[in-house]
Design a protein around this motif. Structure first.
Motif, PDB file in Angstrom:
ATOM      1  N   ARG B 168       0.830  -1.210   0.000  1.00  0.00           N
ATOM      2  CA  ARG B 168       0.000   0.000   0.000  1.00  0.00           C
ATOM      3  C   ARG B 168       0.862   1.258   0.000  1.00  0.00           C
ATOM      4  O   ARG B 168       0.495   2.281  -0.563  1.00  0.00           O
ATOM      5  N   GLY B 169       2.041   1.155   0.624  1.00  0.00           N
ATOM      6  CA  GLY B 169       2.982   2.270   0.569  1.00  0.00           C
ATOM      7  C   GLY B 169       3.457   2.522  -0.853  1.00  0.00           C
ATOM      8  O   GLY B 169       3.517   3.663  -1.315  1.00  0.00           O
ATOM      9  N   VAL B 170       3.776   1.428  -1.565  1.00  0.00           N
ATOM     10  CA  VAL B 170       4.253   1.572  -2.943  1.00  0.00           C
ATOM     11  C   VAL B 170       3.137   2.143  -3.819  1.00  0.00           C
ATOM     12  O   VAL B 170       3.372   3.013  -4.668  1.00  0.00           O
ATOM     13  N   ALA B 171       1.917   1.675  -3.602  1.00  0.00           N
ATOM     14  CA  ALA B 171       0.789   2.200  -4.377  1.00  0.00           C
ATOM     15  C   ALA B 171       0.680   3.706  -4.184  1.00  0.00           C
ATOM     16  O   ALA B 171       0.516   4.464  -5.152  1.00  0.00           O
ATOM     17  N   SER B 172       0.815   4.134  -2.937  1.00  0.00           N
ATOM     18  CA  SER B 172       0.733   5.565  -2.643  1.00  0.00           C
ATOM     19  C   SER B 172       1.855   6.330  -3.332  1.00  0.00           C
ATOM     20  O   SER B 172       1.641   7.390  -3.936  1.00  0.00           O
ATOM     21  N   LEU B 173       3.070   5.784  -3.265  1.00  0.00           N
ATOM     22  CA  LEU B 173       4.209   6.429  -3.918  1.00  0.00           C
ATOM     23  C   LEU B 173       3.967   6.591  -5.423  1.00  0.00           C
ATOM     24  O   LEU B 173       4.211   7.650  -6.001  1.00  0.00           O
ATOM     25  N   LEU B 174       3.440   5.524  -6.046  1.00  0.00           N
ATOM     26  CA  LEU B 174       3.226   5.573  -7.496  1.00  0.00           C
ATOM     27  C   LEU B 174       2.153   6.607  -7.858  1.00  0.00           C
ATOM     28  O   LEU B 174       2.248   7.280  -8.881  1.00  0.00           O
ATOM     29  N   ILE B 175       1.139   6.730  -7.001  1.00  0.00           N
ATOM     30  CA  ILE B 175       0.130   7.766  -7.237  1.00  0.00           C
ATOM     31  C   ILE B 175       0.801   9.138  -7.221  1.00  0.00           C
ATOM     32  O   ILE B 175       0.566   9.987  -8.091  1.00  0.00           O
ATOM     33  N   GLY B 176       1.693   9.330  -6.237  1.00  0.00           N
ATOM     34  CA  GLY B 176       2.409  10.597  -6.148  1.00  0.00           C
ATOM     35  C   GLY B 176       3.287  10.842  -7.368  1.00  0.00           C
ATOM     36  O   GLY B 176       3.299  11.947  -7.925  1.00  0.00           O
ATOM     37  N   LEU B 177       4.014   9.813  -7.789  1.00  0.00           N
ATOM     38  CA  LEU B 177       4.886   9.960  -8.958  1.00  0.00           C
ATOM     39  C   LEU B 177       4.067  10.314 -10.188  1.00  0.00           C
ATOM     40  O   LEU B 177       4.475  11.134 -11.015  1.00  0.00           O
ATOM     41  N   THR B 178       2.880   9.681 -10.313  1.00  0.00           N
ATOM     42  CA  THR B 178       2.019   9.974 -11.457  1.00  0.00           C
ATOM     43  C   THR B 178       1.588  11.435 -11.452  1.00  0.00           C
ATOM     44  O   THR B 178       1.656  12.130 -12.474  1.00  0.00           O
ATOM     45  N   LEU B 179       1.180  11.913 -10.284  1.00  0.00           N
ATOM     46  CA  LEU B 179       0.794  13.329 -10.177  1.00  0.00           C
ATOM     47  C   LEU B 179       1.972  14.227 -10.545  1.00  0.00           C
ATOM     48  O   LEU B 179       1.796  15.275 -11.175  1.00  0.00           O
ATOM     49  N   PRO B 432      -0.901   4.951   3.043  1.00  0.00           N
ATOM     50  CA  PRO B 432      -0.286   6.081   3.749  1.00  0.00           C
ATOM     51  C   PRO B 432      -0.155   7.289   2.829  1.00  0.00           C
ATOM     52  O   PRO B 432       0.064   7.137   1.626  1.00  0.00           O
ATOM     53  N   VAL B 433      -0.319   8.478   3.392  1.00  0.00           N
ATOM     54  CA  VAL B 433      -0.323   9.691   2.574  1.00  0.00           C
ATOM     55  C   VAL B 433       1.093  10.169   2.248  1.00  0.00           C
ATOM     56  O   VAL B 433       1.361  10.676   1.170  1.00  0.00           O
ATOM     57  N   LEU B 434       2.006   9.948   3.201  1.00  0.00           N
ATOM     58  CA  LEU B 434       3.355  10.500   3.041  1.00  0.00           C
ATOM     59  C   LEU B 434       4.070  10.058   1.761  1.00  0.00           C
ATOM     60  O   LEU B 434       4.658  10.892   1.078  1.00  0.00           O
ATOM     61  N   PRO B 435       4.035   8.761   1.386  1.00  0.00           N
ATOM     62  CA  PRO B 435       4.745   8.388   0.160  1.00  0.00           C
ATOM     63  C   PRO B 435       4.249   9.160  -1.063  1.00  0.00           C
ATOM     64  O   PRO B 435       5.042   9.539  -1.921  1.00  0.00           O
ATOM     65  N   ALA B 436       2.946   9.422  -1.126  1.00  0.00           N
ATOM     66  CA  ALA B 436       2.415  10.165  -2.270  1.00  0.00           C
ATOM     67  C   ALA B 436       2.984  11.577  -2.307  1.00  0.00           C
ATOM     68  O   ALA B 436       3.377  12.080  -3.360  1.00  0.00           O
ATOM     69  N   VAL B 437       3.053  12.211  -1.133  1.00  0.00           N
ATOM     70  CA  VAL B 437       3.582  13.579  -1.089  1.00  0.00           C
ATOM     71  C   VAL B 437       5.057  13.596  -1.476  1.00  0.00           C
ATOM     72  O   VAL B 437       5.510  14.443  -2.253  1.00  0.00           O
ATOM     73  N   ILE B 438       5.811  12.617  -0.952  1.00  0.00           N
ATOM     74  CA  ILE B 438       7.230  12.521  -1.312  1.00  0.00           C
ATOM     75  C   ILE B 438       7.376  12.277  -2.813  1.00  0.00           C
ATOM     76  O   ILE B 438       8.253  12.843  -3.466  1.00  0.00           O
TER      77      ILE B 438
END
Lengths: 168, 512
Positions: B168-179, B432-438
């Protein structure tokens, strides 16, 4: 274990997250593959490389997440000081807040910040259950005017004054 | 000592009336935010990002640092009096502090926490003064492959150490990278994920993403699950410590920072792990072990000191390497980007006034915080009674102000709402929200460094690992990837041992 398909799906609503990730991945990949790479490629890594990586990553994660959910994995809903996870989710309040917020986005142009901002605060407080006929709008008006003053006049971050500021 | 001269110059910057004002405003806001339930320091700094449009950088960062430290001070007040820690760093404070408050020793608990934060912050900031220039000097000639390695480290750390589910952390990170991909490609100017829209060609503003995920997402999530009967804070008098309490607390105060600081500096260390470690350490060393769980003052003093020191550690990696290890650091990095300043080894050379003014202001802020918190704790505690509708309406209100201030466009408000709904969904499903923001903040920079590195090596992947620095960083990445399986194995062994000895160890910090 229940066999009712409706509750089976409800219990695994996280599969929707997986589906969204899949969709996002396809979107990113399509966009990357339709980029006009040859014309402006500079260096060995063009503008499409990273989107391709991210898109593939999204597809992989979507699949892995689906597998995890089907094996009984569940994302833990986030707790917090004011969060009561035992009570059922109150989506009506959320919808009301979304409506109030969109209303603010529409009204800030014609009405200006002080008025629309006050309406935003009042509306949001009302949606969240505050019912003071005098105190709510008063706090909203003071907060909105103060914020306008601090940002627009003190910090130099422009906010629209609207017709009200034209009068004052 | 070179850094001493620089620090003196820093004090000259920090003690100007204007900057003193920003520091005071920062610690006031920070303490209020820490006390207020539902607002964390990351959300607070995100909500205040718009002031960067009107403020010069030194003042803004002095204020942000004040908020960061102030929120740590204030957070323990909530923990002790209400037993509902908002920040993960304050979880441990609730374990001993709340029993103390219920037993009528709330004043002592608050004092132990406040002085602990002061000691931890002071020692941590001193370590920052000593270490940061050294780290910066070591890292000063790092190149594209090294930067890319550091960013990979940040991505891996934030997804694999934090949170309970790596996927779920990786999913969040990828959402952030996409944005982060949305907009014009920095090197070729090609449109990516813009779908022909002119507005999207500028990309999605980091401020909007941070405010949307941290503030709107949180407010909507709380709205969906609002506790109708808010907890009642334990009434408390003015904090003070007796001689016996002082005798029990001074050692934990001094020990805490040496656990907190290193964990703050490493990626995804944060304050959660060191506060817990400090708690366990103090329990082992205490002569009053039987009091633990029922209100042992050492269990408040040590962890709180560790928490503040970890904030100083966080600043080391943020300032010298541009590596955000916590949510607050991530948002502060976004603020640096707003000013077009790149934190990293060169920051100390290019912006000495800013960096040393910021560091000196930390000392100033700490003194202000102690003065604010010791005598005024009962006043701050009153904030706990704020009606929740006003609190969350206020968050929505300021989030809207922030997003509108970005470009003065109503469309940004709609984008903000969409990102906020995304944040709501992420909270619902444990992403988690933080990986997306990072991902949004570091993604574009990481891509640039990657392409630059590969351009230099003419496309050969060895170009990414041709410096000792990069190799060392990737070694740490591998370590982190191996950490979780290792920790699971260890936990299993320890559980077995515990069962055998029937040792009354405490449970881990509440999972959240």
């Amino acid at each position: 274990m229940t066999t009712d398909p409706k509750s089976w799906l409800k219990d695994r609503s996280e599969l929707g997250v997986s589906a969204l990730l899949l969709l996002l991945g396809v979107l990113v990949l399509t966009d990357a593959l339709t980029l006009d790479v040859d014309v402006s490629a500079r260096g060995p890594v063009g503008p499409a490389t990273v989107p391709l990586l991210v898109g593939c990553g999204l597809l992989v994660v979507a699949v892995l997440l689906a597998v995890d959910v089907l094996h009984g994995g569940r994302g833990e809903a986030e707790g917090g000081e004011d969060v009561d996870l035992d009570a059922p989710a109150d989506w009506r309040t959320v919808l009301l807040l979304v409506g109030v917020f969109l209303g603010f986005a529409v009204l800030i142009g014609p009405l200006g910040f002080p008025v629309s901002g006050a309406l935003l605060f009042w509306g949001a407080a009302y949606a969240l259950g505050s019912r003071h006929p005098a105190r709510d709008p008063l706090i909203a008006a003071v907060l909105s005017l103060l914020t306008y003053g601090v940002f627009d006049r003190l910090l130099g971050v422009p906010l629209p004054g609207g017709p009200l500021m034209g009068v004052l | 000592m070179d850094s001493l001269t620089s620090l003196t110059d820093g004090f000259a910057t920090a003690l100007t009336p204007v900057n003193l004002l920003w520091a005071a405003l920062g610690v006031l806001l920070g303490t209020a935010i820490g006390v207020l339930p539902g607002i964390g320091p990351a959300m607070a700094v995100a909500l205040l990002l718009p002031v960067t449009y009107g403020l010069e950088p030194t003042g803004a960062f002095i204020m942000f640092a004040g908020i960061y430290y102030g929120a740590m001070f204030g957070g323990s007040t909530t923990s002790i009096l209400l037993n509902t820690p908002g920040e993960s760093a304050a979880v441990v404070a609730a374990m001993e502090g709340h029993p103390m408050a219920k037993a009528g020793r709330g004043a002592q608990a608050l004092a132990a926490a406040a002085i602990g934060h002061f000691a931890g912050g002071m020692i941590g900031t001193m370590l920052l003064v000593v270490l940061a220039p050294t780290v910066a000097a070591l890292a000063v000639d790092i190149g594209a492959p090294d930067y890319f390695a550091l960013m990979v480290l940040a991505f891996i750390a934030v997804t694999s150490v934090l949170g309970s589910s790596r996927i779920r952390g990786v999913a969040s990170l990828l959402i952030g990278l996409t944005l982060g991909l949305v907009g014009l490609d920095q090197l070729t100017g090609q449109q990516r994920l813009t779908f022909g829209s002119l507005q999207l060609a500028d990309g999605v503003d980091v401020v909007i993403v941070a405010v949307g995920l941290f503030a709107i997402g949180e407010a909507l999530w709380v709205a969906a699950h609002l506790r109708r009967t808010a907890g009642r804070p334990v009434p408390v008098g003015r904090p003070w410590l007796g001689r016996e309490d002082l005798r029990r607390t001074w050692k934990p105060w001094l020990r805490g920072p040496f656990l907190g600081f290193p964990f703050g500096a490493i990626p995804a260390g944060g304050a959660e792990i060191p506060t817990f470690l400090s708690y366990v350490t103090e329990k082992r060393l205490s002569k009053h072990r039987d009091q633990f769980g029922k209100g042992a003052i050492e269990g408040v003093a040590g962890p709180e000191s560790a928490a503040s020191a970890s904030a100083a550690g966080t600043l080391v990696s943020m300032l010298t390497l541009g590596l955000p290890t916590t949510a607050v650091a991530a948002v502060m990095l976004a603020a640096f980007q707003q000013y077009g300043i790149q934190p990293g080894p060169l920051l100390f050379e290019r912006e000495p006034e800013l960096v040393w003014g910021l560091i000196a202001s930390l000392f100033v802020g700490m003194v202000l915080l102690l003065a604010l918190n010791l005598p005024l704790a009962p006043v701050w505690a009153k904030l706990l009674r704020i009606p929740r509708p006003y609190l969350y309406a206020g968050i929505l209100f300021f989030a809207a102000v922030g997003a509108y201030a970005v470009g003065g466009e109503a469309l940004d408000l709609v984008v903000l709402l969409v990102v906020g709904l995304l944040g709501l969904g992420m909270r619902r499903y444990g992403l988690p929200v933080l990986p997306a923001v990072i991902g949004v903040i570091l993604g574009p920079a990481a891509e640039q460094q990657l392409r630059r590195a590969l351009q230099i090596s003419d496309g050969s992947v060895t170009g990414l690992v041709n410096t000792p620095f990069a190799v060392a960083v990737y070694a740490v990445v591998l370590l982190l990837l191996g950490w979780q399986p290792l920790r699971k194995a260890l936990a299993r062994r320890r559980a077995g041992a515990r069962a055998a000895e029937s040792y009354d160890d405490i449970e881990g910090p509440t999972r959240r």
